[in-house]
Design a protein around this motif. Structure first.
Motif, PDB file in Angstrom:
ATOM      1  N   VAL A  52      11.013  -3.222   2.555  1.00 40.24           N
ATOM      2  CA  VAL A  52      10.956  -3.490   4.005  1.00 40.24           C
ATOM      3  C   VAL A  52      12.338  -3.934   4.483  1.00 40.24           C
ATOM      4  O   VAL A  52      12.975  -4.788   3.863  1.00 40.24           O
ATOM      5  CB  VAL A  52       9.930  -4.609   4.302  1.00 40.24           C
ATOM      6  CG1 VAL A  52       9.935  -4.979   5.778  1.00 40.24           C
ATOM      7  CG2 VAL A  52       8.547  -4.204   3.833  1.00 40.24           C
ATOM      8  N   ASP A  53      12.792  -3.347   5.586  1.00 36.86           N
ATOM      9  CA  ASP A  53      14.034  -3.817   6.220  1.00 36.86           C
ATOM     10  C   ASP A  53      13.675  -4.927   7.182  1.00 36.86           C
ATOM     11  O   ASP A  53      12.817  -4.730   8.052  1.00 36.86           O
ATOM     12  CB  ASP A  53      14.665  -2.683   7.037  1.00 36.86           C
ATOM     13  CG  ASP A  53      15.651  -1.905   6.227  1.00 36.86           C
ATOM     14  OD1 ASP A  53      16.046  -2.400   5.148  1.00 36.86           O
ATOM     15  OD2 ASP A  53      16.007  -0.785   6.648  1.00 36.86           O
ATOM     16  N   PHE A  54      14.351  -6.057   7.048  1.00 32.83           N
ATOM     17  CA  PHE A  54      14.112  -7.144   7.991  1.00 32.83           C
ATOM     18  C   PHE A  54      15.228  -7.156   9.029  1.00 32.83           C
ATOM     19  O   PHE A  54      16.405  -7.144   8.674  1.00 32.83           O
ATOM     20  CB  PHE A  54      14.054  -8.492   7.261  1.00 32.83           C
ATOM     21  CG  PHE A  54      13.860  -9.638   8.206  1.00 32.83           C
ATOM     22  CD1 PHE A  54      12.622  -9.855   8.795  1.00 32.83           C
ATOM     23  CD2 PHE A  54      14.914 -10.470   8.559  1.00 32.83           C
ATOM     24  CE1 PHE A  54      12.426 -10.890   9.709  1.00 32.83           C
ATOM     25  CE2 PHE A  54      14.735 -11.511   9.474  1.00 32.83           C
ATOM     26  CZ  PHE A  54      13.483 -11.720  10.043  1.00 32.83           C
ATOM     27  N   ARG A 108       0.819  -1.231   0.000  1.00 26.92           N
ATOM     28  CA  ARG A 108       0.000   0.000   0.000  1.00 26.92           C
ATOM     29  C   ARG A 108       0.846   1.272   0.000  1.00 26.92           C
ATOM     30  O   ARG A 108       0.328   2.356  -0.215  1.00 26.92           O
ATOM     31  CB  ARG A 108      -0.935   0.012   1.222  1.00 26.92           C
ATOM     32  CG  ARG A 108      -2.052  -0.991   1.075  1.00 26.92           C
ATOM     33  CD  ARG A 108      -3.041  -0.930   2.203  1.00 26.92           C
ATOM     34  NE  ARG A 108      -4.087  -1.917   1.965  1.00 26.92           N
ATOM     35  CZ  ARG A 108      -5.109  -1.735   1.149  1.00 26.92           C
ATOM     36  NH1 ARG A 108      -5.244  -0.590   0.511  1.00 26.92           N
ATOM     37  NH2 ARG A 108      -5.996  -2.693   0.963  1.00 26.92           N
ATOM     38  N   THR A 109       2.133   1.138   0.306  1.00 26.32           N
ATOM     39  CA  THR A 109       2.976   2.343   0.373  1.00 26.32           C
ATOM     40  C   THR A 109       4.111   2.282  -0.651  1.00 26.32           C
ATOM     41  O   THR A 109       5.090   3.009  -0.535  1.00 26.32           O
ATOM     42  CB  THR A 109       3.582   2.494   1.790  1.00 26.32           C
ATOM     43  OG1 THR A 109       4.278   1.287   2.104  1.00 26.32           O
ATOM     44  CG2 THR A 109       2.517   2.745   2.829  1.00 26.32           C
ATOM     45  N   THR A 110       3.947   1.408  -1.630  1.00 21.85           N
ATOM     46  CA  THR A 110       5.059   1.144  -2.547  1.00 21.85           C
ATOM     47  C   THR A 110       5.546   2.390  -3.280  1.00 21.85           C
ATOM     48  O   THR A 110       6.720   2.509  -3.602  1.00 21.85           O
ATOM     49  CB  THR A 110       4.667  -0.005  -3.512  1.00 21.85           C
ATOM     50  OG1 THR A 110       5.788  -0.329  -4.279  1.00 21.85           O
ATOM     51  CG2 THR A 110       3.511   0.345  -4.416  1.00 21.85           C
ATOM     52  N   ARG A 111       4.638   3.332  -3.523  1.00 21.39           N
ATOM     53  CA  ARG A 111       5.058   4.528  -4.271  1.00 21.39           C
ATOM     54  C   ARG A 111       5.490   5.671  -3.357  1.00 21.39           C
ATOM     55  O   ARG A 111       5.708   6.775  -3.813  1.00 21.39           O
ATOM     56  CB  ARG A 111       3.909   5.013  -5.159  1.00 21.39           C
ATOM     57  CG  ARG A 111       3.653   4.060  -6.296  1.00 21.39           C
ATOM     58  CD  ARG A 111       2.943   4.736  -7.465  1.00 21.39           C
ATOM     59  NE  ARG A 111       2.548   3.707  -8.405  1.00 21.39           N
ATOM     60  CZ  ARG A 111       1.405   3.033  -8.313  1.00 21.39           C
ATOM     61  NH1 ARG A 111       0.546   3.320  -7.373  1.00 21.39           N
ATOM     62  NH2 ARG A 111       1.116   2.093  -9.195  1.00 21.39           N
ATOM     63  N   ARG A 112       5.590   5.404  -2.076  1.00 18.65           N
ATOM     64  CA  ARG A 112       5.909   6.520  -1.164  1.00 18.65           C
ATOM     65  C   ARG A 112       7.343   6.415  -0.664  1.00 18.65           C
ATOM     66  O   ARG A 112       7.708   5.436  -0.006  1.00 18.65           O
ATOM     67  CB  ARG A 112       4.930   6.488   0.020  1.00 18.65           C
ATOM     68  CG  ARG A 112       3.521   6.803  -0.446  1.00 18.65           C
ATOM     69  CD  ARG A 112       2.629   7.101   0.696  1.00 18.65           C
ATOM     70  NE  ARG A 112       3.130   8.141   1.572  1.00 18.65           N
ATOM     71  CZ  ARG A 112       2.348   8.903   2.316  1.00 18.65           C
ATOM     72  NH1 ARG A 112       1.045   8.786   2.251  1.00 18.65           N
ATOM     73  NH2 ARG A 112       2.866   9.807   3.125  1.00 18.65           N
ATOM     74  N   ASP A 113       8.118   7.443  -0.971  1.00 17.86           N
ATOM     75  CA  ASP A 113       9.511   7.455  -0.516  1.00 17.86           C
ATOM     76  C   ASP A 113       9.629   7.942   0.917  1.00 17.86           C
ATOM     77  O   ASP A 113      10.711   7.892   1.502  1.00 17.86           O
ATOM     78  CB  ASP A 113      10.351   8.393  -1.408  1.00 17.86           C
ATOM     79  CG  ASP A 113      10.501   7.803  -2.790  1.00 17.86           C
ATOM     80  OD1 ASP A 113      10.421   6.562  -2.899  1.00 17.86           O
ATOM     81  OD2 ASP A 113      10.654   8.578  -3.759  1.00 17.86           O
ATOM     82  N   ASP A 114       8.509   8.431   1.464  1.00 22.00           N
ATOM     83  CA  ASP A 114       8.575   8.996   2.820  1.00 22.00           C
ATOM     84  C   ASP A 114       8.098   8.004   3.873  1.00 22.00           C
ATOM     85  O   ASP A 114       7.764   8.383   4.983  1.00 22.00           O
ATOM     86  CB  ASP A 114       7.740  10.285   2.878  1.00 22.00           C
ATOM     87  CG  ASP A 114       6.281  10.017   2.510  1.00 22.00           C
ATOM     88  OD1 ASP A 114       6.013   8.947   1.910  1.00 22.00           O
ATOM     89  OD2 ASP A 114       5.419  10.847   2.829  1.00 22.00           O
ATOM     90  N   VAL A 115       8.013   6.715   3.490  1.00 24.65           N
ATOM     91  CA  VAL A 115       7.593   5.696   4.457  1.00 24.65           C
ATOM     92  C   VAL A 115       8.691   4.639   4.540  1.00 24.65           C
ATOM     93  O   VAL A 115       9.164   4.139   3.513  1.00 24.65           O
ATOM     94  CB  VAL A 115       6.268   5.030   4.003  1.00 24.65           C
ATOM     95  CG1 VAL A 115       5.895   3.880   4.936  1.00 24.65           C
ATOM     96  CG2 VAL A 115       5.149   6.054   3.948  1.00 24.65           C
TER      97      VAL A 115
END
Ligand code: FAD
Length: 386
Positions: free
Chosen positions: A70-72, A23-30
């Motif tokens: 996502v950072d794991f 849902r946030t794939t296009r957001r660089d601020d997340v």
């Protein structure tokens, strides 16, 4: 930058992570970080299979997260500070968050009865189940006491008896096995356990577990070479220690949108959350845990665009119970989890149960690409949750 940290990559945490990433794939601020004790995904629904000596698929969380940003972080969460908005990992590292998704699950309660912590095995983690499998392999025709006659106990007793027919398996608990199912499904469970040679001791109150025996109220003892404890549920004390409002079992009390009532930057999902619906607090299952994860992700995505999170509604659909690898029973339920009229048994039930148990991992892969699919995947409960 909005920093979102998700604690726990079980059924609920994984559903939240992949849905939110999509849902946030296009957001660089997340920026999303997922923290879990292990790189390998634990299929808890199948840990009784591991315990009986079967090898499960090697499902790697970082592999599933390929292609997301996502950072794991592999590590053990040791503290949450909801005022400073930080979590500590392995006591050394600190992660700051703007929103937290708390999905640390639950384990069997080994503290309520003396001796359980020291002398009983559990199905709390893949490691625990593997330890049990190794010990069982050398047990020959000894006696295994499975303590707790809920559905986890039933599944474990049936699996061990089927896989190790020389063992004497005794299922001990307060209620009769299948007591939460309808009469037909319950009778089927009894027949299957009898066919597999499982001895059933119901109406029994276990007061102590000691090496070689399980002691019951009233003075009787059941000799046992090995004890498996499946009874009760306990959650991590982290939330309570952090000062988040918890219920009498330590689960985070949530508002109708799944945010902590005391700290609204914290979403609580899965077994670690006390999620109230019209019929009561939802008891922890994978069936309810994945929807809570999907819903939390949607709510956070809404908040990130200045909208209000929506209300979570969930109704149960079924209780699928394996009875070894070749038999099962599926009780269809009302949304409040009370048994309905329909149930499946035998081969169709075995197929159904296997389909349900194997569905979470491919569902995560699907959610990663099509997050809206997740919203279709559960029953809202109609008048039960209105
Ligand atoms: C043998 C068995 C059979 C079951 N069968 C069914 C079934 O048929 N149907 C059903 O709906 N439910 C079933 N359940 C219940 C179901 O497994 C749980 O309700 C479900 O796993 C809850 O999901 P969750 O994401 O909340 O927690 P979990 O799946 O337990 O995930 C929690 C995650 O958090 C990690 N974690 C915990 N503490 C820390 C920490 N401090 N630091 C870092 N990581 C941590 C854990 O390693 C784990 O990866 C079964 C349970 C068992 C044990």
């Amino acid at each position: 930058m909005s920093r979102i940290v998700i604690l726990g990559a079980g059924y609920a945490g994984m559903a939240a992570t992949v849905s939110l990433a999509a849902r946030t794939t296009r957001r660089d601020d997340v920026h999303i970080t997922l923290v879990n004790a292990d790189e390998r995904f634990t299929e808890r629904l199948r840990l009784h299979q591991t315990a009986s000596g079967q090898q499960l698929a090697d499902l790697r969380i970082p592999h599933l997260l390929d292609g997301t940003r996502v950072d794991f972080v592999r590590g053990w969460v040791t503290a949450v500070d909801p005022d400073a908005r930080t979590v500590r990992i392995d006591d050394e590292r600190s992660l700051a968050y703007d929103r937290l998704v708390y999905a640390l699950g639950s384990v069997a309660d080994t503290t309520a009865v003396p001796g359980v912590d020291d002398h009983a095995y559990t199905l709390n983690s893949a490691h625990d189940a593997e330890l049990l499998a190794r010990r069982l392999a050398g047990l020959g025709n000894g006696t295994v006491a499975v303590c707790g006659s809920g559905l986890t106990g039933v599944e474990a007793a049936a699996e061990l008896a089927e896989r190790h027919p020389a063992l004497d398996v005794v299922l001990i608990g307060r209620q009769e096995p299948g007591s939460t199912l309808g009469p037909r499904a319950r009778a089927y469970v009894h027949g299957a356990l009898a066919r597999l040679g499982v001895r059933v001791l119901s109406g029994a109150e276990i007061v102590t577990v000691r090496p070689g025996a399980v002691d019951l109220a009233g003075g009787d003892s059941v000799p046992a070479d090995l004890v498996l404890w499946t009874s009760g549920v306990r959650v991590s004390p982290l939330a309570a220690t952090a000062g988040l409002r918890v219920d009498e079992r330590g689960r985070i009390v949530t508002d109708p949108t799944l945010r902590s009532v005391s700290h609204p930057q914290v979403y609580a999902v899965g077994d670690a959350a006390a999620v109230r619906q019209g019929y009561g607090v939802v008891h922890g299952t994978c069936q309810s845990g994945m929807p809570t994860g999907v819903h939390a992700a949607l709510s956070i995505a809404r908040e990130l665009t200045g909208r209000q999170p929506g209300r979570f509604r969930f109704g149960f659909l079924h209780a699928p119970v394996s009875l070894g690898r070749r038999d099962a029973v599926v009780q269809f339920t009302h949304p409040d989890d009370s048994p309905g009229r329909l149930c499946l048994t035998g081969r169709p039930a075995t197929w159904y149960k296997e389909t349900v148990s194997s569905s979470p991992w491919p569902s995560f892969a699907r959610l990663k690409r099509f997050p809206s699919v997740g919203l279709l995947a559960w029953r809202r409960g109609g008048r039960y949750t209105r």
